[in-house]
Design a protein around this motif. Structure first.
Motif, short mmCIF file in Angstrom:
data_model
loop_
_atom_site.label_atom_id
_atom_site.label_comp_id
_atom_site.label_asym_id
_atom_site.label_seq_id
_atom_site.Cartn_x
_atom_site.Cartn_y
_atom_site.Cartn_z
N LEU A 79 0.83 -1.20 0.00
CA LEU A 79 0.00 0.00 0.00
C LEU A 79 0.88 1.26 0.00
CD1 LEU A 79 -2.68 -0.95 2.69
CD2 LEU A 79 -2.75 -1.35 0.22
N LYS A 80 0.42 2.23 -0.74
CA LYS A 80 1.06 3.54 -0.74
C LYS A 80 0.29 4.43 0.21
CE LYS A 80 2.35 7.44 -3.72
NZ LYS A 80 2.29 8.01 -5.10
N LEU A 81 0.98 4.91 1.23
CA LEU A 81 0.36 5.77 2.24
C LEU A 81 0.75 7.22 1.99
CD1 LEU A 81 1.14 3.57 5.40
CD2 LEU A 81 -0.91 3.54 3.97
N PRO A 82 -0.10 8.18 2.34
CA PRO A 82 -1.42 8.02 2.97
C PRO A 82 -2.58 7.90 1.96
CG PRO A 82 -0.85 10.32 2.94
CD PRO A 82 0.30 9.61 2.29
N HIS A 83 -2.26 7.75 0.66
CA HIS A 83 -3.31 7.74 -0.36
C HIS A 83 -4.08 6.43 -0.39
CE1 HIS A 83 -1.63 11.47 -1.90
NE2 HIS A 83 -0.43 10.90 -1.95
N MET A 84 -3.57 5.39 0.29
CA MET A 84 -4.24 4.09 0.37
C MET A 84 -4.44 3.49 -1.01
SD MET A 84 -4.50 3.91 3.62
CE MET A 84 -5.61 2.54 3.86
N GLU A 85 -3.38 3.46 -1.78
CA GLU A 85 -3.42 2.85 -3.11
C GLU A 85 -2.62 1.54 -3.08
OE1 GLU A 85 -1.83 5.60 -5.85
OE2 GLU A 85 -3.39 7.12 -5.55
N ILE A 86 -3.10 0.53 -3.80
CA ILE A 86 -2.40 -0.74 -3.91
C ILE A 86 -1.37 -0.62 -5.04
CG2 ILE A 86 -2.61 -3.19 -4.42
CD1 ILE A 86 -5.34 -3.18 -3.14
N LEU A 87 -0.09 -0.73 -4.68
CA LEU A 87 0.98 -0.58 -5.66
C LEU A 87 1.28 -1.91 -6.36
CD1 LEU A 87 3.45 1.61 -3.56
CD2 LEU A 87 1.84 2.38 -5.31
N LYS A 88 1.56 -2.94 -5.60
CA LYS A 88 1.90 -4.26 -6.12
C LYS A 88 1.23 -5.31 -5.23
CE LYS A 88 4.90 -3.23 -9.43
NZ LYS A 88 4.76 -3.66 -10.84
N SER A 89 1.19 -6.53 -5.74
CA SER A 89 0.61 -7.62 -4.96
C SER A 89 1.45 -8.87 -5.13
CB SER A 89 -0.83 -7.91 -5.40
OG SER A 89 -1.66 -6.80 -5.15
N ILE A 90 1.58 -9.62 -4.05
CA ILE A 90 2.16 -10.97 -4.09
C ILE A 90 0.98 -11.93 -4.05
CG2 ILE A 90 3.65 -12.62 -2.92
CD1 ILE A 90 5.09 -10.23 -1.66
N SER A 91 0.73 -12.61 -5.16
CA SER A 91 -0.44 -13.46 -5.28
C SER A 91 -0.04 -14.92 -5.16
CB SER A 91 -1.15 -13.22 -6.62
OG SER A 91 -1.62 -11.89 -6.70
N GLY A 92 -0.34 -15.52 -4.03
CA GLY A 92 -0.10 -16.94 -3.86
C GLY A 92 -1.24 -17.74 -4.43
N ILE A 93 -1.14 -19.04 -4.31
CA ILE A 93 -2.18 -19.91 -4.84
C ILE A 93 -3.44 -19.79 -3.99
CG2 ILE A 93 -1.69 -22.00 -3.50
CD1 ILE A 93 -1.78 -23.51 -6.22
N LYS A 94 -4.59 -19.84 -4.65
CA LYS A 94 -5.86 -19.70 -3.94
C LYS A 94 -6.19 -20.96 -3.16
CE LYS A 94 -6.54 -15.67 -5.84
NZ LYS A 94 -6.37 -14.41 -5.09
#
Length: 802
Positions: free
Chosen positions: A344-359
């Motif tokens: 998350l980018k603070l304080p704007h609360m934006e999602i920058l990147k994600s680590i996506s594991g297996i569901k």
């Protein structure tokens, strides 16, 4: 051996001192990800059980050199010290008890010894001591101190609980706490910490079970969340007990301590309530002005600490589990229950990147449990397609251990406690990976409005993204689709149903008169049935010339181009649930129910070669026409089964070559129930396992969607290799004619033609050829009788003299 699919959210992660790396507990290892790219950089391997805590050693001062040291704790009872920049293990402390949580307050405090040297380093750990009494009220959870410098466990037990609690520490290392049902226990870490020194403790009480707590960075403020969604904030905690002098005010004066219960040591207590379910996430911002909270709603709430005003980061899409601050005040991470970590980018609360594991696996309602399918494989690219709870299909790379795509089957906004009315029951991928088919079921409301929908998708190869091509509503009227199968050589898919029919679908490539672009929609080519029996499974041969469809307990073979019945095989005792071709002349069938069975059929003799009485969870065939693998469950509590010999594993993978009933390789596995297997053909020459190049690999995905890739003919020196088994449980080859009734005849001993006047030899007629014929095309009775009588006669040959 390649492992993957492990959980990234089993424990809170930790940022490096420069905020450029995130250390994540993944199974027995600690994975190190880049915060800028979200990709895996390296891993810390050494623990032999689940890693439960990771603590990064802070920098000595803001301008000092960045340190890359960390401590990790695991259920294997060890604490390890790492240089994660190399990475290299530097020290191991074995305490002999499983560790569920660990904090190291003195790492973050500024206390030093009299000689300007740091005293012994102590960790506070939450362990499980099963040596205690085993009666129902026994307290197995313990909070203990461990001397990391001397690698010894202190004899002092700070607190005993029924289960090992999670430990929380203040950012400055002055306090640590645990939650014990409706109580919050807080200890003050003394400046002089030693093995026999017990920290001062205070307790806070609540009317409901507490779930999570957090400390303010600079002030004596502690917050806790409960199971009802309330957040309690105690200000000025420990003003009497933790002060060096006598308390300045009477704790019985309720007017001066608003909201504080009984004799709890705090100046005031404030309650906030927005969450509708239990609070899982609480964390104060680094500047102390805000409080972050989250739960099953999938919404991150930001509270202004002075005013109680709030703002939101909605639609994260999954329940929140952990929120972790970074040394960079503009960066934080949030871990979600769907095995994703968002930066998350603070304080704007934006999602920058994600680590996506297996569901994680998505369950089906009990009436539809028989339609359960865990996943589908793309063997050419080494991809796995999994259905998820948010009405989507995840495309996951088995070799890279990361998500490469996602297909949203239908739109849905995550809401906690909402009733799921749409379920994905079937997934199939074409052999070249260019097509994908899904089946979704919309549950009826008050027995009205149920719907079965077949969707076909086309792939954009470079990006592994699929686009919707065709939607077919009620493809088999009101009946459910029991199986999906793609034809290898053409764009054709077969669907079967319990309604007693199967259908083949093909792409409509006819060009429209007005349009120059061909219509890529799918249409029904043919419909087939057999004696109105439920169709339960389907499979195409490798060359696509034969379609096998299971009609309840029998196997029907069809010409898919002309929709003509070719032959019918055998009759099982129970319904067949899976089919697969082996090479050019073999066929596997799997029967379920009370008498599960694996059958291997010969398509040249139209007979059963051999069979096992096994509870089969998955079957797979390789490019090598003679090799196939079977995933089966081991018997539970069987009289002749030694669980200890298999190290308490519940499943076995049997690899067969040719038509022999003896497995050429045997591997035991854990969590085999609802697992799946497949052979992978994704550039095996680039993958070297156990020091040798593998011709092809076997992929095993267990019931929790963890997976392992291995060479089925490897040395088997790792922990998954076991001895061969079940060689003696195979049934005898099927008998025909006279033998099926009276048994085998005694073999005739050959006689010397020179010493006897005549020689007696059998006619040599094979009874299997006499009494084996397709059920739809029997021979005339006169022909059968004559051949049978001839087979019983003896042929005498006269010996003539010279």
């Amino acid at each position: 051996m390649i492992r993957g699919g492990r959980s990234h959210v089993s424990a809170p992660p930790a940022f490096s001192n420069d905020g450029k790396k995130l250390l994540v507990c993944t199974g027995n290892d600690v994975s190190i990800f880049s915060t800028s790219t979200g990709l895996l950089v390296s891993a810390l391997e050494g623990h032999v059980a689940l890693v439960t805590s990771v603590v990064v050693e802070p920098a000595q001062s803001p301008g000092s050199k960045v340190l890359c040291y960390c401590w990790t704790a695991a259920l294997d009872g060890t604490i390890r010290y790492w240089d994660f920049a190399l990475p290299e293990l530097m020290k191991t402390v074995d305490i002999k008890f499983p560790i569920f949580s660990m904090v190291i307050p003195s790492l973050f405090s500024q206390h030093v010894g009299s000689n300007n040297s740091r005293p012994d380093l102590f960790a506070y750990i939450s362990i499980e001591n099963m040596n205690e009494e085993s009666h129902p009220k026994a307290l197995h959870g313990q909070v203990r101190k461990c001397n990391l410098t001397k690698s010894s466990l202190a004899g002092l037990v700070m607190k005993e609980t029924k289960r090992p609690p999670y430990m929380c520490m203040s950012p400055a290392g002055d306090f640590c706490s645990i939650i014990n049902k409706r109580k919050l226990h807080i200890w003050k870490i003394s400046e002089v910490d030693g093995p026999g020194i017990a920290p001062i403790k205070i307790d806070f009480h609540h009317t409901r079970d507490l779930t999570v707590c957090a400390f303010h960075h600079t002030q004596k403020i502690v917050a806790a969340g409960d199971i009802s969604g309330r957040i309690l904030i105690w200000r000025g905690f420990g003003s009497r007990e933790f002060s060096k002098g006598v308390g300045k005010r009477s704790i019985n004066d309720e007017g001066e301590r608003p909201g504080v219960r009984g004799e709890d040591d705090a100046d005031s207590c404030t309650t906030w309530h927005w969450h509708s379910t239990a609070v899982n996430v609480l964390s104060f911002s680094s500047d102390g002005a805000y409080l972050y909270s989250g739960g099953a709603e999938g919404v991150l709430v930001v509270w202004q600490l002075d005013t109680g005003k709030k703002k939101f980061l909605p639609r994260i899409g999954s329940p929140l589990l952990y929120f972790v601050d970074s040394p960079d005040p503009l960066l934080a991470s949030v871990s979600c229950a769907d095995n994703q970590i968002h930066f998350l980018k603070l304080p704007h609360m934006e999602i920058l990147k994600s680590i996506s594991g297996i569901k994680l696996p998505a369950a089906l309602p009990k009436p539809y449990d028989s339609l359960y399918q865990s996943c589908a494989f793309d063997s050419n690219k080494g991809l796995l397609a999994l259905r998820t709870e948010n009405y989507a299909v995840q495309i996951y790379s088995l070799f890279d251990d990361r998500e490469v795509g996602q297909i949203q089957i239908c739109e849905r906004n995550h809401q906690s406690g909402d009733e799921i009315t749409v379920f994905l029951t079937k997934i199939a991928i074409s052999w070249d990976g260019s097509l994908l088919s899904t089946v979704e079921v919309r549950l009826p409301e008050e027995d009205l409005g149920g719907l079965v929908c077949l969707k076909l998708w086309k792939s954009d190869s470079p990006s592994n993204q699929f686009k919707l091509s065709t939607v077919i509503y009620e493809p088999h009227r009101e009946y459910q689709i029991s199986a999906l199968a793609f034809r290898p050589t053409k764009s054709m898919v077969c669907t079967t149903s319990d309604g007693g029919d199967f259908k083949t679908w093909v792409q409509n490539d006819c060009k429209s008169k007005e349009e120059k672009v061909p219509d890529s929609g799918w249409i029904c080519l043919a419909v087939g049935s057999y004696k109105k029996k439920p169709m339960t499974a389907a499979a195409f041969s490798a060359d696509g010339s034969i379609l096998a469809v299971a009609a309840a307990t029998v196997i029907t073979l069809w010409d898919p181009d002309n929709n003509v019945l070719i032959s019918v095989l055998g009759d099982s005792h129970v319904s067949i649930k899976a089919l697969s071709f082996v090479g050019h002349s073999g066929l596997l069938s799997v029967s379920g129910g009370s008498k599960p069975q694996l059958d291997v059929w010969s398509l040249t003799e139209f007979s059963r070669l051999w069979s096992y009485s096994l509870q089969v969870e998955g079957i797979a065939c390789s490019d090598d026409p003679s090799t196939f693998a079977v995933l089966a469950l081991l018997p539970k509590n069987g009289d002749n089964f030694d669980e200890a010999a298999f190290q308490w594993r519940d499943g076995v993978i049997l690899v067969f070559t040719g038509t022999s009933h003896v497995p050429t390789a045997t591997w035991s596995v854990r969590k085999a129930e609802r697992g799946a297997i497949s052979f992978l053909r994704a550039k095996p020459e680039e993958h070297i396992l156990d020091g040798r190049r593998s011709k092809f690999l076997v992929a095993f995905v267990n019931g929790d969607h963890e997976y392992v890739l291995f060479d089925p003919f490897g040395d088997g020196t790792d922990e998954h290799g076991v001895k061969r088994l079940m060689d003696s449980s195979v049934e005898e080859k099927e008998s025909f004619g006279y033998t099926s009734i009276y048994g085998n005849l005694k073999e005739l001993e050959p006689q010397d033609s020179k010493s006897a006047g005549t020689g007696v030899v059998p006619t040599g007629k094979d009874w299997s050829s006499i009494f084996s014929w397709p059920s739809h095309d029997p021979p005339p009775l006169t022909k059968v009788c004559s051949e049978f009588l001839e087979s019983l006669l003896e042929r005498r040959q006269a010996v003539t003299g010279s």
